[in-house]
Design an enzyme around this catalytic site. Structure first.
Site, PDB file in Angstrom:
ATOM      1  N   CYS A   1      51.354  17.364  67.036  1.00 31.18           N
ATOM      2  CA  CYS A   1      50.583  18.464  67.608  1.00 31.18           C
ATOM      3  C   CYS A   1      50.620  18.439  69.135  1.00 31.18           C
ATOM      4  CB  CYS A   1      49.145  18.382  67.087  1.00 31.18           C
ATOM      5  SG  CYS A   1      48.046  19.635  67.766  1.00 31.18           S
TER       6      CYS A   1
ATOM      7  N   CYS B   1      47.338  19.372  70.838  1.00 27.66           N
ATOM      8  CA  CYS B   1      46.343  18.298  70.820  1.00 27.66           C
ATOM      9  C   CYS B   1      46.676  17.204  71.839  1.00 27.66           C
ATOM     10  CB  CYS B   1      46.287  17.628  69.446  1.00 27.66           C
ATOM     11  SG  CYS B   1      46.206  18.763  68.072  1.00 27.66           S
ATOM     12  N   ASP B   2      47.931  16.823  71.915  1.00 30.33           N
ATOM     13  CA  ASP B   2      48.284  15.592  72.629  1.00 30.33           C
ATOM     14  C   ASP B   2      49.130  15.790  73.883  1.00 30.33           C
ATOM     15  OD1 ASP B   2      46.891  14.161  70.717  1.00 30.33           O
ATOM     16  OD2 ASP B   2      48.630  13.957  69.415  1.00 30.33           O
TER      17      ASP B   2
END
Ligand SMILES: Cc1cc2nc3c(=O)[nH]c(=O)nc-3n(C[C@H](O)[C@H](O)[C@H](O)COP(=O)(O)OP(=O)(O)OC[C@H]3O[C@@H](n4cnc5c(N)ncnc54)[C@H](O)[C@@H]3O)c2cc1C
Length: 307
Positions: free
Chosen positions: A131, A134-135
């Site tokens: 992701c 997300c990261d």
């Protein structure tokens, strides 16, 4: 007979549990093969509102479960292996035992596809990710690699160039599945280098508990080499966890639940929440939001039926 059974203990299921428990519906939550859902396999989560210093994924799951239990939600280990949604009450086979419920919230998520490399799972949350949203922010001025040849891979690679010093996009074939517009956009990005006809043999270094590099192989020439990277993003798709509902509920060609607006499915009294229906956003907060929607829908449905 249950008022509501919630399938899944990720952000969507836990949020649905908090809301239905507070509505005094005494929900039963089926934990499934991945207690706490996908966040349980990650480390730091920085984008969930309310945690200025971030929170670790498993900690967030545990907090949600405790919150739901405080209001009377019941959690049981087990997996739904079969469902009969043809009439009410709905019937669920949980590891061989049938349970009846007036309403059902399906929050069984969609699991990321992984490459199956020897070290891959051990490095999730330590440089291996599925992701970019997300990261990505953890990789400012670092070198990252994206694996995949579809639109998602192109989108992730482009997004990562906002942070990373360089992105290598690795695809096993010569041809890309991605749409022309997405491919052209990635090709025009000076921070992205393409490696086609190339596969990853493994990712390192579990000794350092962090991604430091990969071993690559060109499938046409057989050439093998190593490349240093700090982040390794696998973007080869997701598998919605809907096997138990096939033929029972409307699913699209990839197996995602088809929404009928809000949290409604094609079956009255059966609601969806989270990644099991959502192929676009796939975030903790969107899954939680949909868990809330499904819970409110279930509560109104029961109210209208006099329960
Ligand atoms: C490595 C990683 C890092 C991530 N980092 C972030 C981040 O930083 N921020 C963010 O917002 N999002 C992040 N995400 C995405 C986020 O985790 C998901 O969007 C979110 O967990 C989706 O929640 P969900 O409840 O819909 O599904 P899931 O979290 O996938 O939960 C599904 C649940 O259903 C259960 N289940 C499945 N099948 C059955 C069955 N047949 N019977 C019973 N139970 C079943 C599973 O056991 C699981 O408990 C990350 C994802 C990954 C993989």
């Amino acid at each position: 007979m249950r008022n509501v059974i919630i399938i899944g203990s990720g952000c969507a299921g836990n949020t649905a549990a908090i809301y239905t428990a507070r509505a005094n519906l005494k929900p039963l939550v089926i934990i499934g093969h991945e207690p706490g859902g996908q966040l349980s396999i990650t480390t730091e989560v920085e984008d969930v509102p309310g945690f200025p210093m971030g929170i670790d994924g498993p900690g967030l799951d545990e907090n949600m479960e405790k919150q739901a239990e405080r209001f009377g939600a019941e959690y049981v280990y087990g997996t739904v292996v079969e469902a009969d949604l043809s009439k009410r009450p709905f019937r669920l086979n949980i590891d061989g035992e049938w349970h009846d419920t007036r309403t059902l919230i399906i929050a069984s998520g969609a699991s990321a596809r992984w490459l199956g490399l020897a070290n891959e799972q051990k490095l999730i949350g330590h440089g291996v990710s599925s992701c970019a949203t997300c990261d990505g922010a953890f990789y400012r001025e670092r070198k990252v690699m994206v694996i995949g040849g579809g639109d998602t891979a192109m989108e992730e690679a482009n997004f990562l160039t906002r942070f990373a010093s360089h992105v290598t996009l690795v695809h096993r074939r010569e041809q890309f599945r991605a749409s022309k517009i997405m491919l052209d956009r990635a090709r025009a990005n000076p921070k992205i280098t393409f490696l086609h006809s190339t596969v990853v043999d493994d990712v390192y270094d579990i000794g350092q508990n962090s991604v430091t590099g990969v071993r690559l192989r060109n499938v046409e020439t057989g050439r093998v080499w190593e490349q240093e990277v700090d982040g390794f993003f696998v973007a080869i798709g997701h598998i919605p966890n809907t096997k138990a509902f096939k033929g029972q509920i409307d699913l699209d060609h990839d197996g995602y639940i088809v929404t009928r607006g809000g949290a409604r499915t094609n079956i009255e009294g059966v609601f969806h929440a989270g990644d099991v229906q959502d192929r676009a956003y796939r975030q903790a907060i969107t899954a939680a939001g949909m868990g809330c929607m499904a819970a409110i829908e279930a509560e109104r449905f029961l109210e209208a039926e006099g329960h």
